[in-house]
Design a protein around this motif. Structure first.
Motif, PDB file in Angstrom:
ATOM      1  N   ARG A  76      -1.175  -3.596 -36.277  1.00 33.62           N
ATOM      2  CA  ARG A  76      -1.053  -4.981 -36.711  1.00 33.62           C
ATOM      3  C   ARG A  76       0.408  -5.280 -37.063  1.00 33.62           C
ATOM      4  O   ARG A  76       1.239  -4.395 -37.176  1.00 33.62           O
ATOM      5  CB  ARG A  76      -1.954  -5.267 -37.910  1.00 33.62           C
ATOM      6  CG  ARG A  76      -3.383  -4.780 -37.758  1.00 33.62           C
ATOM      7  CD  ARG A  76      -4.125  -5.353 -36.550  1.00 33.62           C
ATOM      8  NE  ARG A  76      -5.399  -4.681 -36.376  1.00 33.62           N
ATOM      9  CZ  ARG A  76      -6.524  -5.051 -36.977  1.00 33.62           C
ATOM     10  NH1 ARG A  76      -6.539  -6.102 -37.779  1.00 33.62           N
ATOM     11  NH2 ARG A  76      -7.632  -4.369 -36.775  1.00 33.62           N
ATOM     12  N   GLU A  77       0.698  -6.556 -37.283  1.00 35.01           N
ATOM     13  CA  GLU A  77       2.074  -7.002 -37.464  1.00 35.01           C
ATOM     14  C   GLU A  77       2.307  -7.561 -38.864  1.00 35.01           C
ATOM     15  O   GLU A  77       1.494  -8.340 -39.373  1.00 35.01           O
ATOM     16  CB  GLU A  77       2.399  -8.082 -36.433  1.00 35.01           C
ATOM     17  CG  GLU A  77       3.786  -8.701 -36.574  1.00 35.01           C
ATOM     18  CD  GLU A  77       3.928  -9.930 -35.703  1.00 35.01           C
ATOM     19  OE1 GLU A  77       4.217  -9.752 -34.503  1.00 35.01           O
ATOM     20  OE2 GLU A  77       3.730 -11.054 -36.206  1.00 35.01           O
ATOM     21  N   PHE A  78       3.420  -7.180 -39.456  1.00 39.63           N
ATOM     22  CA  PHE A  78       3.872  -7.766 -40.714  1.00 39.63           C
ATOM     23  C   PHE A  78       5.029  -8.692 -40.392  1.00 39.63           C
ATOM     24  O   PHE A  78       6.049  -8.269 -39.833  1.00 39.63           O
ATOM     25  CB  PHE A  78       4.303  -6.672 -41.686  1.00 39.63           C
ATOM     26  CG  PHE A  78       4.517  -7.139 -43.106  1.00 39.63           C
ATOM     27  CD1 PHE A  78       3.819  -8.214 -43.637  1.00 39.63           C
ATOM     28  CD2 PHE A  78       5.422  -6.487 -43.934  1.00 39.63           C
ATOM     29  CE1 PHE A  78       3.997  -8.634 -44.949  1.00 39.63           C
ATOM     30  CE2 PHE A  78       5.614  -6.880 -45.248  1.00 39.63           C
ATOM     31  CZ  PHE A  78       4.903  -7.959 -45.752  1.00 39.63           C
ATOM     32  N   ASN A  79       4.882  -9.972 -40.714  1.00 37.95           N
ATOM     33  CA  ASN A  79       5.874 -11.001 -40.444  1.00 37.95           C
ATOM     34  C   ASN A  79       6.384 -11.546 -41.772  1.00 37.95           C
ATOM     35  O   ASN A  79       5.604 -12.070 -42.570  1.00 37.95           O
ATOM     36  CB  ASN A  79       5.249 -12.126 -39.602  1.00 37.95           C
ATOM     37  CG  ASN A  79       6.163 -13.323 -39.441  1.00 37.95           C
ATOM     38  OD1 ASN A  79       7.329 -13.186 -39.108  1.00 37.95           O
ATOM     39  ND2 ASN A  79       5.626 -14.517 -39.673  1.00 37.95           N
ATOM     40  N   ILE A  80       7.670 -11.414 -42.020  1.00 35.27           N
ATOM     41  CA  ILE A  80       8.286 -11.978 -43.224  1.00 35.27           C
ATOM     42  C   ILE A  80       9.129 -13.166 -42.791  1.00 35.27           C
ATOM     43  O   ILE A  80       9.971 -13.048 -41.894  1.00 35.27           O
ATOM     44  CB  ILE A  80       9.152 -10.945 -43.958  1.00 35.27           C
ATOM     45  CG1 ILE A  80       8.329  -9.712 -44.329  1.00 35.27           C
ATOM     46  CG2 ILE A  80       9.756 -11.563 -45.211  1.00 35.27           C
ATOM     47  CD1 ILE A  80       9.118  -8.640 -45.048  1.00 35.27           C
ATOM     48  N   GLU A  81       8.907 -14.309 -43.417  1.00 37.50           N
ATOM     49  CA  GLU A  81       9.646 -15.505 -43.039  1.00 37.50           C
ATOM     50  C   GLU A  81      10.404 -16.065 -44.230  1.00 37.50           C
ATOM     51  O   GLU A  81      10.057 -15.809 -45.389  1.00 37.50           O
ATOM     52  CB  GLU A  81       8.706 -16.571 -42.458  1.00 37.50           C
ATOM     53  CG  GLU A  81       7.658 -17.081 -43.421  1.00 37.50           C
ATOM     54  CD  GLU A  81       6.722 -18.103 -42.793  1.00 37.50           C
ATOM     55  OE1 GLU A  81       6.490 -18.025 -41.569  1.00 37.50           O
ATOM     56  OE2 GLU A  81       6.220 -18.976 -43.525  1.00 37.50           O
ATOM     57  N   GLY A  82      11.446 -16.829 -43.923  1.00 38.37           N
ATOM     58  CA  GLY A  82      12.228 -17.452 -44.976  1.00 38.37           C
ATOM     59  C   GLY A  82      13.640 -17.749 -44.509  1.00 38.37           C
ATOM     60  O   GLY A  82      13.983 -17.562 -43.329  1.00 38.37           O
ATOM     61  N   ASN A  83      14.443 -18.207 -45.441  1.00 38.86           N
ATOM     62  CA  ASN A  83      15.819 -18.573 -45.130  1.00 38.86           C
ATOM     63  C   ASN A  83      16.710 -17.335 -45.221  1.00 38.86           C
ATOM     64  O   ASN A  83      16.805 -16.722 -46.288  1.00 38.86           O
ATOM     65  CB  ASN A  83      16.316 -19.649 -46.095  1.00 38.86           C
ATOM     66  CG  ASN A  83      17.622 -20.282 -45.642  1.00 38.86           C
ATOM     67  OD1 ASN A  83      18.530 -19.598 -45.195  1.00 38.86           O
ATOM     68  ND2 ASN A  83      17.719 -21.586 -45.771  1.00 38.86           N
ATOM     69  N   PRO A  84      17.375 -16.949 -44.145  1.00 43.07           N
ATOM     70  CA  PRO A  84      18.179 -15.728 -44.167  1.00 43.07           C
ATOM     71  C   PRO A  84      19.417 -15.828 -45.046  1.00 43.07           C
ATOM     72  O   PRO A  84      20.058 -14.811 -45.326  1.00 43.07           O
ATOM     73  CB  PRO A  84      18.562 -15.528 -42.696  1.00 43.07           C
ATOM     74  CG  PRO A  84      18.546 -16.902 -42.121  1.00 43.07           C
ATOM     75  CD  PRO A  84      17.416 -17.612 -42.827  1.00 43.07           C
ATOM     76  N   PHE A  85      19.747 -17.043 -45.505  1.00 40.68           N
ATOM     77  CA  PHE A  85      20.908 -17.225 -46.373  1.00 40.68           C
ATOM     78  C   PHE A  85      20.528 -17.231 -47.847  1.00 40.68           C
ATOM     79  O   PHE A  85      21.376 -17.426 -48.712  1.00 40.68           O
ATOM     80  CB  PHE A  85      21.644 -18.511 -45.991  1.00 40.68           C
ATOM     81  CG  PHE A  85      22.021 -18.533 -44.539  1.00 40.68           C
ATOM     82  CD1 PHE A  85      22.996 -17.674 -44.050  1.00 40.68           C
ATOM     83  CD2 PHE A  85      21.378 -19.377 -43.656  1.00 40.68           C
ATOM     84  CE1 PHE A  85      23.329 -17.669 -42.711  1.00 40.68           C
ATOM     85  CE2 PHE A  85      21.703 -19.383 -42.311  1.00 40.68           C
ATOM     86  CZ  PHE A  85      22.679 -18.523 -41.830  1.00 40.68           C
ATOM     87  N   HIS A  86      19.246 -17.004 -48.134  1.00 42.67           N
ATOM     88  CA  HIS A  86      18.787 -16.866 -49.507  1.00 42.67           C
ATOM     89  C   HIS A  86      18.449 -15.393 -49.760  1.00 42.67           C
ATOM     90  O   HIS A  86      19.329 -14.548 -49.754  1.00 42.67           O
ATOM     91  CB  HIS A  86      17.586 -17.783 -49.761  1.00 42.67           C
ATOM     92  CG  HIS A  86      17.906 -19.235 -49.594  1.00 42.67           C
ATOM     93  ND1 HIS A  86      16.953 -20.203 -49.355  1.00 42.67           N
ATOM     94  CD2 HIS A  86      19.089 -19.893 -49.620  1.00 42.67           C
ATOM     95  CE1 HIS A  86      17.526 -21.393 -49.241  1.00 42.67           C
ATOM     96  NE2 HIS A  86      18.818 -21.234 -49.402  1.00 42.67           N
ATOM     97  N   ASN A  87      17.187 -15.083 -49.946  1.00 45.45           N
ATOM     98  CA  ASN A  87      16.805 -13.709 -50.292  1.00 45.45           C
ATOM     99  C   ASN A  87      16.176 -12.930 -49.139  1.00 45.45           C
ATOM    100  O   ASN A  87      15.816 -11.771 -49.311  1.00 45.45           O
ATOM    101  CB  ASN A  87      15.818 -13.735 -51.460  1.00 45.45           C
ATOM    102  CG  ASN A  87      14.541 -14.506 -51.126  1.00 45.45           C
ATOM    103  OD1 ASN A  87      14.556 -15.423 -50.299  1.00 45.45           O
ATOM    104  ND2 ASN A  87      13.450 -14.154 -51.767  1.00 45.45           N
ATOM    105  N   LEU A  88      16.053 -13.532 -47.977  1.00 46.07           N
ATOM    106  CA  LEU A  88      15.248 -12.933 -46.910  1.00 46.07           C
ATOM    107  C   LEU A  88      15.821 -11.614 -46.388  1.00 46.07           C
ATOM    108  O   LEU A  88      15.083 -10.661 -46.149  1.00 46.07           O
ATOM    109  CB  LEU A  88      15.100 -13.922 -45.759  1.00 46.07           C
ATOM    110  CG  LEU A  88      14.213 -13.448 -44.607  1.00 46.07           C
ATOM    111  CD1 LEU A  88      12.758 -13.395 -45.040  1.00 46.07           C
ATOM    112  CD2 LEU A  88      14.374 -14.356 -43.390  1.00 46.07           C
ATOM    113  N   MET A  89      17.135 -11.552 -46.192  1.00 43.89           N
ATOM    114  CA  MET A  89      17.715 -10.374 -45.556  1.00 43.89           C
ATOM    115  C   MET A  89      17.536  -9.105 -46.379  1.00 43.89           C
ATOM    116  O   MET A  89      17.439  -8.009 -45.816  1.00 43.89           O
ATOM    117  CB  MET A  89      19.194 -10.616 -45.246  1.00 43.89           C
ATOM    118  CG  MET A  89      19.429 -11.658 -44.158  1.00 43.89           C
ATOM    119  SD  MET A  89      18.603 -11.291 -42.575  1.00 43.89           S
ATOM    120  CE  MET A  89      19.425  -9.763 -42.111  1.00 43.89           C
ATOM    121  N   ASP A  90      17.469  -9.237 -47.694  1.00 44.48           N
ATOM    122  CA  ASP A  90      17.211  -8.052 -48.529  1.00 44.48           C
ATOM    123  C   ASP A  90      15.868  -7.432 -48.165  1.00 44.48           C
ATOM    124  O   ASP A  90      15.742  -6.205 -48.071  1.00 44.48           O
ATOM    125  CB  ASP A  90      17.229  -8.425 -50.016  1.00 44.48           C
ATOM    126  CG  ASP A  90      18.628  -8.734 -50.518  1.00 44.48           C
ATOM    127  OD1 ASP A  90      19.607  -8.321 -49.858  1.00 44.48           O
ATOM    128  OD2 ASP A  90      18.746  -9.392 -51.565  1.00 44.48           O
TER     129      ASP A  90
END
Length: 252
Positions: A76-90
């Motif tokens: 199965r797949e884990f998808n994390i979404e969000g703004n990469p200029f906020h907290n997403l890249m961590d």
């Protein structure tokens, strides 16, 4: 689950609303991880989270606990979404999910309501897309149904687009339904023509899904949260996931 019985379009369940309800008290219920487990057991092909900086629903701890859950479901797949200029890249660097979806939300935004713009956003997105791909993470960009933007997405190195479907959902059942759907069909064709994979999400539900899937046969994945969790409050996770999987089945 028998892979041969999977629908053509994968269902990823967004569990943010479970976290939102849990956060209204300090009792730890309902459980985000339990919700994810029940959806996976019912046949969902993935789990999506959108951890915003204010943690008003999904928290950093939820992401880590869901990683542990997903280890038991390697197909199965884990998808994390969000703004990469906020907290997403961590999260991407720590977790390395199968997919990351870049969404241009502001920090306090109520819900996602538009896609990226090109060429305006290209220069700052490109190095982050490259970093994700170097980590082995598939990159999807949240986009409005604009066919002429698809080549720009592909040029940045993204793997997929997630089409923002609120305009289609808002027009469902009204005189603009066919015209809105045509915009998505044209955008899907443009995306496929340049080699992009295709996801979709926002306000999709059991009623409007079948027509969307039928019109866009190249659709690979939908991410659904609000409507699915609302249905699950009445029907339970098992029956609700089954109903959405049914809605995603190809029609003859």
């Amino acid at each position: 689950m028998n892979n041969a019985m999977q629908p053509r379009t994968a269902l990823s369940v967004n569990v943010n609303k479970v976290a939102l309800l849990r956060n209204s008290r300090h009792l730890g219920i309902p459980s985000v991880t339990r919700a994810a487990q029940l959806c996976l057991q019912a046949g969902a092909q993935g789990i999506t989270v959108h951890p915003r900086p204010d943690e008003r629903h999904i928290r950093a701890q939820d992401v880590q606990e869901l990683v542990a859950v997903m280890l038991a479901w390697p197909d199965r797949e884990f998808n994390i979404e969000g703004n990469p200029f906020h907290n997403l890249m961590d999260f991407v660097r720590q977790v390395r999910p199968q997919q990351v979806t870049f969404v241009p939300d502001s920090e306090g935004q109520f819900t996602s309501d538009h896609g990226w713009r090109f060429p305006e956003d290209a220069a700052r997105l490109q190095p982050l897309i490259a970093e994700c791909k170097a980590l082995g993470v598939r990159v999807s960009l949240f986009m409005d149904p604009l066919p002429d933007q698809m080549a720009a997405v592909q040029a940045l190195g993204a793997d997929r687009v997630e089409l923002y479907t609120e305009p289609y959902a808002a027009a469902w059942g009204g005189p603009e339904q066919d015209a809105q759907l045509a915009r998505y069909v044209q955008t899907a064709q443009a995306a496929t023509a340049v080699g992009l994979g295709l996801n979709a999400g926002h306000d999709l539900n059991q009623d409007n899904l079948p027509a969307f899937v039928q019109a866009i046969p190249q659709l690979q994945e939908v991410s659904i949260g609000h409507a699915l969790i609302a249905d699950a409050l009445e029907l339970g996770y098992d029956a609700t996931v089954a109903a959405y999987l049914k809605a995603l089945e190809p029609r003859a």
